[in-house]
Design an enzyme around this catalytic site. Sequence first.
Site, PDB file in Angstrom:
ATOM      1  N   PHE A  91     -59.982  20.515   8.098  1.00 43.07           N
ATOM      2  CA  PHE A  91     -60.704  21.411   7.190  1.00 43.07           C
ATOM      3  C   PHE A  91     -62.082  20.816   6.941  1.00 43.07           C
ATOM      4  O   PHE A  91     -62.202  19.697   6.461  1.00 43.07           O
ATOM      5  CB  PHE A  91     -59.971  21.605   5.859  1.00 43.07           C
ATOM      6  CG  PHE A  91     -60.647  22.644   5.009  1.00 43.07           C
ATOM      7  CD1 PHE A  91     -60.346  23.992   5.165  1.00 43.07           C
ATOM      8  CD2 PHE A  91     -61.624  22.294   4.085  1.00 43.07           C
ATOM      9  CE1 PHE A  91     -61.012  24.965   4.416  1.00 43.07           C
ATOM     10  CE2 PHE A  91     -62.287  23.258   3.335  1.00 43.07           C
ATOM     11  CZ  PHE A  91     -61.970  24.589   3.500  1.00 43.07           C
ATOM     12  N   ASP A 144     -65.454  12.928   8.271  1.00 43.77           N
ATOM     13  CA  ASP A 144     -65.561  13.805   7.106  1.00 43.77           C
ATOM     14  C   ASP A 144     -64.757  13.144   5.989  1.00 43.77           C
ATOM     15  O   ASP A 144     -63.535  13.186   5.966  1.00 43.77           O
ATOM     16  CB  ASP A 144     -64.992  15.191   7.448  1.00 43.77           C
ATOM     17  CG  ASP A 144     -65.012  16.140   6.256  1.00 43.77           C
ATOM     18  OD1 ASP A 144     -65.136  15.657   5.113  1.00 43.77           O
ATOM     19  OD2 ASP A 144     -64.872  17.360   6.467  1.00 43.77           O
ATOM     20  N   LYS A 194     -67.295  16.333  -3.142  1.00 42.57           N
ATOM     21  CA  LYS A 194     -66.214  16.245  -4.136  1.00 42.57           C
ATOM     22  C   LYS A 194     -66.454  15.194  -5.234  1.00 42.57           C
ATOM     23  O   LYS A 194     -67.224  15.439  -6.139  1.00 42.57           O
ATOM     24  CB  LYS A 194     -64.885  16.001  -3.417  1.00 42.57           C
ATOM     25  CG  LYS A 194     -64.483  17.233  -2.568  1.00 42.57           C
ATOM     26  CD  LYS A 194     -63.004  17.444  -2.585  1.00 42.57           C
ATOM     27  CE  LYS A 194     -62.553  18.498  -1.609  1.00 42.57           C
ATOM     28  NZ  LYS A 194     -62.380  19.811  -2.221  1.00 42.57           N
TER      29      LYS A 194
HETATM   30  N1  PLP Z   1     -64.327  18.702   4.158  1.00 43.84           N
HETATM   31  C1  PLP Z   1     -63.146  18.387   3.615  1.00 43.84           C
HETATM   32  C2  PLP Z   1     -62.323  17.282   4.197  1.00 43.84           C
HETATM   33  C3  PLP Z   1     -62.680  19.095   2.502  1.00 43.84           C
HETATM   34  O1  PLP Z   1     -61.494  18.791   1.969  1.00 43.84           O
HETATM   35  C4  PLP Z   1     -63.477  20.141   1.973  1.00 43.84           C
HETATM   36  C5  PLP Z   1     -62.997  20.937   0.831  1.00 43.84           C
HETATM   37  O2  PLP Z   1     -61.862  20.957   0.453  1.00 43.84           O
HETATM   38  C6  PLP Z   1     -64.703  20.413   2.580  1.00 43.84           C
HETATM   39  C7  PLP Z   1     -65.100  19.677   3.670  1.00 43.84           C
HETATM   40  C8  PLP Z   1     -65.580  21.509   2.049  1.00 43.84           C
HETATM   41  O3  PLP Z   1     -66.171  21.089   0.861  1.00 43.84           O
HETATM   42  P1  PLP Z   1     -66.873  22.153  -0.106  1.00 43.84           P
HETATM   43  O4  PLP Z   1     -65.832  23.047  -0.633  1.00 43.84           O
HETATM   44  O5  PLP Z   1     -67.522  21.292  -1.157  1.00 43.84           O
HETATM   45  O6  PLP Z   1     -67.885  22.872   0.717  1.00 43.84           O
END
Ligand code: PLP
Length: 400
Positions: free
Chosen positions: A139, A224, A253
Site C-alpha cells: 500500500f 516506504d 503519519k
Molecule cells: N504508504 C504506506 C505504507 C501507508 O500505510 C500509507 C497509508 O496508510 C500511505 C503510504 C499513504 O499515506 P497517506 O494516506 O498519508 O497519503
Amino acid sequence: MTTKRATTESVIKQFAKYVIGNYKRLPVVIVRGKGCYVWDARSRRYLDLFPGWAVSGIGHCHPRVVRAVREQVGRLIHVANNYYSVPQGELAERLSRKSFGGQCFFCNSGAEANEAAIKLARIATPPGKNKIITMHNSFHGRTLATVKATAQPKYQKGFEPLPQGFGYVPFNDFRALERAVNPRTCAVMIEPIQGEGGINVASERYLKQVRKLCDRKKILLIFDEVQTGMGRTGEYFAYQTYGVVPDIMTLAKALGGGVAIGAMVARPEIAAKLVPGSHASTFGGNALAAAAACAVFDAIDDEKLLENTRKMSRYAFRKLAELRKRHEVITDLRGKGLMIGVELAKPGAGVVDRCRKKGLLINCTHDVVLRFMPPMIVEESHIDEGVAILDEALAEEFGN
Ligand code: PLP
C-alpha cells in the site's frame, strides 16, 4: 467554530449532508484526545490502540507537540518554499542525522512522499530506465501513481487509465524479484513491514538479498516507511532493525505527531537530481508542521520512547501469546515493535465493533488481521486493559 451544540447525532447528520461519503465511519464523534485515550461527544472514554491510523505515534496531543505548535503558530505558520525557514532546516537535519545522512524533501502526506520518490527514481536513473517494481499486498497511497504502485486491484478498479511503468512481484520472494528485474527497472519499492497488507514482515535475508541485487543492477531501493517510521518498530526507522539501508525513504503519519507532514529522504547524490522546477509542494515543510515534527524527535529522544517501544513490544507479544492459547480463532501473531497483527481464522470486523462498544479502539485490515499500533508512550496497564477487552470481545464473537 461552534462546537458547543455539537452532539453525536448532529455531527453524523451534518456529515451525511455535507461530507463526501468516501470513508466508512464508525458512529463515534471524537472530541478530545490525551495520551493513550480519546473521548467522544458523549464524554465516553476509549483506550486508543490504533491512534489516528498510526499518526499519533507518541499519543494524542503530546505536551511537547502542543507546546511547539502553540509557540510556532504565534511566530510564523507558513513560509513559501522560495524562502528559507528555521524549522524546516532543523527538521531536515534531524531526519538526516537520525537516518542515513540523506537530504529531505517535504510534503504533506504519505502518498505525496511516495510520488516524490517515484519521480526522483525516474529522473535520477538513465533515460529508458523508468519501471518500478512493487510488492503484492503493498500500500503506497491513493494518488494515481501511488495507487498504481499499490499492487492490490481493489484500490485501482474504476480509476483506469493509471500511469505506466510499474510491475508487481510477491512479497518476501527474492527469486520472483530477480526474475522481474530487467534493463528498464529503475527502482524497487518496498514497505519493510506491510501495514495495510496485513502486517507482513519482510525477512532480513530477503531485504539483504534485495539490497545486493539493487547494487548489482544499479537499481534504486526505496523503503516506504510511512507506517513503519518514527520509532514504530523500536528503532527510528524499520530499515535500522534489518541493517539494510535504502537509497530513498519515505515518511509521513507519525512524523508530525498529528500535524500533517510527509517527507522523502534520499542519498545526497540521488537527491541532487531534483533540481529547481522538477518538483514542489506549496505547503511542504511549512513552519508549523516542521516545528511539530521537531518536537516529536525531542519527545522520542528525551523520553526514551524507542526503549519503551521495545519493552512494551515484548510485553504485548507475551500477553497476546497468552490470549492466543485461550482463543483457537487466533491463527497467527506477528509484527515488530508496536506494529502488531493478530490474524484470525474468521473476519474480524465484529471484534473491532465489540471492542469499540467496550471502550477500545483497534483496527482490522485484510478482513482477518486485527491491527494494533499503540502509541510509543503506552504502559503495561494500557496493554493489560486492551488485552482484557479483546479477550471478552473474542469470546463473545466466536466463543472460546
Ligand atoms: N504508504 C504506506 C505504507 C501507508 O500505510 C500509507 C497509508 O496508510 C500511505 C503510504 C499513504 O499515506 P497517506 O494516506 O498519508 O497519503
